[in-house]
Scaffold this motif. Structure first.
Motif: not given
Length: 379
Positions: A227, A231, A234, A257, A272-275, A357
């Motif tokens: 992970e 993933e 930051d 996302e 992809r962006s998670r923040n 990412l």
């Protein structure tokens, strides 16, 4: 209704200050029983300070450190169910291997018999594959054997938690790899919690069940090695853990996302962006070297020239100069020597779907921090 097991180690709002300098800032962390946890981060991030607070060599300025549910405030190191293996081993040069291992046993009260001490020390040496080495002087042992003696000495009292302060740093690469495997096997056999402090990303990812990434005194991300690598939370984690290519760009639009990012060469890629990056925001796009796909044709997202090649057996690493984007690092498998690209050769570069990412901000000096608190490792 089942209840969660009591953590072997727990930090509750822990901070540590040395005068005006804050070494650790507001950490909350719960480590489950029998876990192998790595505290990973650059020098000065606070990981060794955390280890020393668990061991009792430092006291927190704020908050609580608990071991198996008991607050350790004011409890000296020798009263804690913890032992530590130091980076330089800290063996007594005037004692042989057996006496080094049995030193702690001789301090116990009520006293153990000489026969019991000898038996336990011999069992500890056998545990680390040094049976029969009890009478060897420390200077007669190799670096790897000294490391095992230090490990046996730390384990002979059967602590609840074993602390490892970069114990493999002084070993050569092959021996370090062998000891990584031995430590993993030993931890599983004993079923006790190991806490490893290291700045070596490969060591943390290969040995531990969970990695706690730290930066500037705070926890940035906690998770399983896969992970952390695939993933990252930051930009700091993406850049610090493993190798990556960071491409500066600007978000053109966002859809859930996914974001469309325009890079410096004018190309637009999906990432992809998670923040929660927003349209128009400056971002860095992370692309792992192994996610890049190299080809001899012009059918690729980028076109570049191979500048350097490092042969690694079944794989090769390439430094590829791409106009307006700089040098990209790519890792590629190969079977035959003719499959290798040569320095000076043009290549087309693509990448696996979902590999890019996007993270807020542009990398500066390799650091970007995001605090994460109230972290619990779930086994």
């Amino acid at each position: 209704m089942s209840t969660a097991p009591v953590p072997d180690i727990e930090f509750r709002g822990v901070a540590k200050r040395y005068g005006a300098v804050t070494a650790v800032s507001g950490i909350d962390l719960a480590v489950p029983p029998a876990a192998f946890v790595a505290l990973l981060g650059p020098s000065g991030c606070g990981k060794t300070t955390c280890l020393r607070m668990i061991g009792g060599f430092e006291q927190p300025s704020e908050g609580q450190v608990l071991i198996r549910g008991k607050d350790m405030a004011g409890t000296p190191p020798y009263r804690r169910p913890v032992n530590m293996v130091f980076q330089q081993y800290a063996l007594f040069p005037h004692l042989d291997a057996g006496d080094n291992v049995s030193y702690g046993l001789r301090q116990l009260r009520p006293r153990l018999s000489a026969r019991e001490i000898s038996l336990k020390a011999g069992e500890a040496l056998a545990m680390v594959q040094l049976a029969g080495y009890g009478r060897r002087k420390i200077h007669e042992l190799s670096g790897g054997q000294q490391q095992r003696v230090a490990l046996a000495r730390a384990l002979v009292n059967k602590p609840a938690v074993l602390l490892l302060d970069e114990p493999l740093a002084a070993l050569d690469k092959k021996l370090r790899t062998d000891m990584q495997i031995e430590l993993q096997n030993l931890q599983r056999e004993l079923g006790i919690t190991f806490v490893l402090v290291t700045h070596d990303q490969e060591e943390a990812l290969s040995m531990s069940d969970f990695v706690c990434v730290m930066n500037r005194g705070s926890i940035v991300q906690v998770g399983q090695p896969s992970e952390i690598y695939h993933e990252p939370a930051d930009l700091f984690v993406a850049d610090f853990v493993g190798k990556t290519n960071l491409l500066a760009g600007k978000v053109e639009r966002r859809s859930g996302e996914l974001v469309e990012v325009m890079l410096a060469d004018g190309s637009v890629i999906s990432a992809r962006s998670r923040n929660g990056v927003a349209s128009g925001e400056a971002v860095s796009v992370s692309l792992r070297p192994e996610a890049l796909r190299l080809g001899a044709s012009e059918q690729g997202t980028f076109q570049g020239i191979v500048r350097n090649r490092i042969f690694l057996g079944s794989t090769a690493e390439y430094a590829i100069e791409v106009p307006a984007l700089g040098t990209l690092l790519a890792t590629a498998d190969h079977q035959l020597s003719q499959d290798l690209f040569k320095p000076g050769e043009p290549v087309a570069i693509g990448f696996a779907p979902g590999a890019p990412l996007a993270f807020s901000g542009v990398k500066e000096n390799g650091e970007k921090q995001r605090e994460t608190k109230n972290v619990e490792i779930v086994s």
